[in-house]
Enzyme design. Structure first.
Site, PDB file in Angstrom:
ATOM      1  N   PRO A  83      13.404 -19.194  34.875  1.00  0.00           N
ATOM      2  CA  PRO A  83      13.706 -18.007  34.072  1.00  0.00           C
ATOM      3  C   PRO A  83      14.255 -18.385  32.699  1.00  0.00           C
ATOM      4  CG  PRO A  83      14.585 -17.785  36.302  1.00  0.00           C
ATOM      5  CD  PRO A  83      14.133 -19.204  36.164  1.00  0.00           C
ATOM      6  N   GLY A  86      10.791 -18.455  28.218  1.00  0.00           N
ATOM      7  CA  GLY A  86       9.791 -17.907  27.300  1.00  0.00           C
ATOM      8  C   GLY A  86       8.458 -17.564  27.924  1.00  0.00           C
ATOM      9  N   HIS A 298      -8.793  -5.020  -1.201  1.00  0.00           N
ATOM     10  CA  HIS A 298      -8.921  -5.277  -2.631  1.00  0.00           C
ATOM     11  C   HIS A 298      -8.613  -4.009  -3.426  1.00  0.00           C
ATOM     12  CE1 HIS A 298     -12.632  -2.962  -2.366  1.00  0.00           C
ATOM     13  NE2 HIS A 298     -12.882  -3.660  -1.262  1.00  0.00           N
ATOM     14  N   ASN A 304     -16.765   1.406  -5.073  1.00  0.00           N
ATOM     15  CA  ASN A 304     -15.919   2.412  -4.423  1.00  0.00           C
ATOM     16  C   ASN A 304     -16.018   3.764  -5.132  1.00  0.00           C
ATOM     17  OD1 ASN A 304     -13.414  -0.103  -3.761  1.00  0.00           O
ATOM     18  ND2 ASN A 304     -14.801   0.857  -2.292  1.00  0.00           N
ATOM     19  N   HIS A 459     -11.077  -6.764   3.115  1.00  0.00           N
ATOM     20  CA  HIS A 459     -11.893  -5.555   3.067  1.00  0.00           C
ATOM     21  C   HIS A 459     -11.583  -4.657   4.262  1.00  0.00           C
ATOM     22  CE1 HIS A 459     -14.335  -7.677   0.013  1.00  0.00           C
ATOM     23  NE2 HIS A 459     -14.046  -8.732   0.749  1.00  0.00           N
TER      24      HIS A 459
END
Length: 519
Positions: A83, A86, A298, A304, A459
């Site tokens: 125990p 991790g 970007h 666009n 993107h």
């Protein structure tokens, strides 16, 4: 099996869907009502262990055609370790990674099952107290083994319903327990087994982990001193019977990996198959260094403005202003974060993390991302342009608007609308989300390995996929994420979770304002 079209939804027929038990079978034939020897024979005949969802397909006999989703490799990961070493952290990271790669992955936690079964009953030391974990407590040991096997049976049942990777999250700290698990799995010939042991010898990390354990459900409503004393006695009980993976386990022909101090040292033995190899390669590359990962699309491009997708258009004047402000804001945030980290180190006992103070900047190879970082000084930043970060390639639809695609290719438009994740654009080099996930895989490994802050300018589709991984977003929601232009995300990986912040560029102020994060 019918040949698959490059475009349209045919690429995502039942042969390549990975929706597990919910997958429809058009002819009603499933593996469960077929001759088991026939099914096993076809599975054993597979000489190639590379099995990437949406990328690799097997050509099967007609009677097995609609069950291809059940033919992928099955992997059972058995966690090992004391125990507070991790294990849960490793398990969460591994589940997130494999799920992002589109392998159906589920964790079966024995501790949760124990807590549900116990319900505070203290008979024979079967509560959450340290007495339950005493190796001399035979009644409790029987219960612990039964709980471990019940979790294993649930795992096996889930794999048979279409799951791909089941993780048995428990201490499994004795050879007797591990042998018991192996004996059960031997009757499941289509499952590979991988043991992963987490070992921690760093006293500062151990002290931190122990403190975190005191807030677990086992100690809900218990005062700190009592909880700490009980947990220390529980550890002593485990340590009395603990047997690390080693030569005696190797005699059983198992494959295993020992991770020491969160991957600072890695011991791997007899690793077989693509999926197990991916697990090990991933686990040996991450670290706990505090860092910020900044992600954005970007700046606004010329395309666009007219709604075109793909292409390699330059930025508009507005997009260039965004890039200039981005460089100033990142510089400001670097200075602010450095002050905060110094204060945190003064207040807490610092864990000796590696940390590189140089900030990396990654962009795609496309003009609009390169122009977005033009104001970043290469004397201050390590700037890389990486093809992996390029936008999804739209094949014959490159340079078109969505309205034009709907008019010119109505079937393709509808196929994409029905299933963005699996849909592959038609034409030479056309990609699907799954294709982009696979090409981003090396960057995820590098991102986990890095100890420096990082700025990623990319993107829309790529940003969705990266955020899907970092924020552990369900794959059904990831392709529909709203990731607008001129929005900046900051992701801070933490040992027990991820902190995400979102900033919106306000053009009138020429600065970024923080907004709530939508998940």
């Amino acid at each position: 099996m019918p040949y698959v079209k490059v475009g349209s939804i045919d690429i995502a027929t039942a042969a390549t869907r990975i929706s597990g038990p919910a997958t429809a079978m058009s002819n009603g034939i499933g593996l469960s009502n077929m001759d088991p020897l026939t099914v096993s024979a076809y599975r054993r005949r597979s000489l190639c262990s590379i099995d990437q969802p949406g990328v690799v397909m097997s050509k099967l006999p007609q009677e097995l055609e609609d069950t291809q989703h059940e033919f992928g490799s099955k992997l059972v990961v058995i966690m090992v370790g004391l125990p507070a070493r991790g294990k849960s952290y490793l398990v969460k990271k591994l589940q997130r990674y494999l799920t992002w790669l589109q392998y159906d992955t589920k964790v079966f936690n024995v501790g949760n099952r124990r807590r549900i079964a116990s319900k505070g009953d203290n008979t024979n030391g079967t509560s959450h107290s340290h007495a339950f974990f005493d190796p001399q407590n035979s009644a409790a040991k029987t219960i612990r083994d039964e709980l471990a096997l019940e979790s294993l049976e649930e795992l096996i049942s889930w794999l048979k319903q279409g799951g791909r990777v089941g993780i048995h999250d428990a201490t499994n700290s004795t050879r007797e327990r591990r042998k018991m698990i192996l004996n059960r799995l031997e009757s499941e010939p289509n499952c590979r087994v991988l043991f992963i042991e987490s070992i921690c010898t760093d006293p500062v990390v151990l002290a931190h982990n122990l403190t975190m354990k005191l807030s677990s459900p086992d100690y809900k409503g218990v005062d700190e001193a009592t909880a700490r004393n009980d947990f220390k006695k529980r550890l002593e009980n485990y340590e009395r019977s603990y047997q690390t993976l080693g030569e005696e386990d190797e005699e059983d022909g198992i494959q295993y990996c020992k991770l020491i101090n969160v991957g600072k040292k890695v011991i791997a033995y007899n690793i077989q198959g693509y999926l197990a190899g991916q697990c090990i390669f991933y686990l040996m590359n991450f670290n706990l260094s505090p860092r910020c990962i900044w992600l954005t699309r970007h700046g606004e491009s010329i395309d666009n403005l007219v709604g075109k997708i793909g292409g390699d258009a330059p930025l508009s004047a507005r997009g260039k202003r965004y890039g200039a402000c981005l460089s100033r804001f990142i510089k400001y945030q670097r200075e602010e974060n450095e002050v905060l980290r110094q204060k945190e180190e003064e207040l807490e006992t610092p864990i000796n993390y590696r940390r590189d103070r140089t900030v990396a900047v990654w962009t795609s190879m496309l003009t609009r991302t390169k122009e977005t970082v033009e104001e970043f000084d290469p004397n201050e930043y390590d700037i890389k342009h990486i093809r992996f970060l390029n936008e999804i390639y739209a094949g014959i639809c490159e340079g078109l608007s969505y309205n034009q695609i709907e008019q010119l290719y109505p079937e393709e438009f509808e196929s994409r609308r029905e299933n963005k994740l699996f849909y592959r654009y038609p034409g030479m080099g056309g990609e699907s989300y799954l294709d982009v996930i696979q090409r981003l895989n090396p960057l995820i490994i590098e991102l986990e390995r890095m100890t420096s802050d990082l700025v990623i300018v990319t993107h829309r589709v790529v940003l969705r996929i990266l955020l899907g991984y970092l924020m552990d977003i369900d794959r059904s929601k990831m392709p529909e994420m709203e990731v607008q232009l001129h929005t900046l995300y900051c992701v801070e990986p933490k040992p027990h979770g991820t902190v995400v912040r979102k900033f919106k560029w306000v053009e009138e102020l020429d600065w970024f304002i923080e907004e709530p994060v939508d998940k």
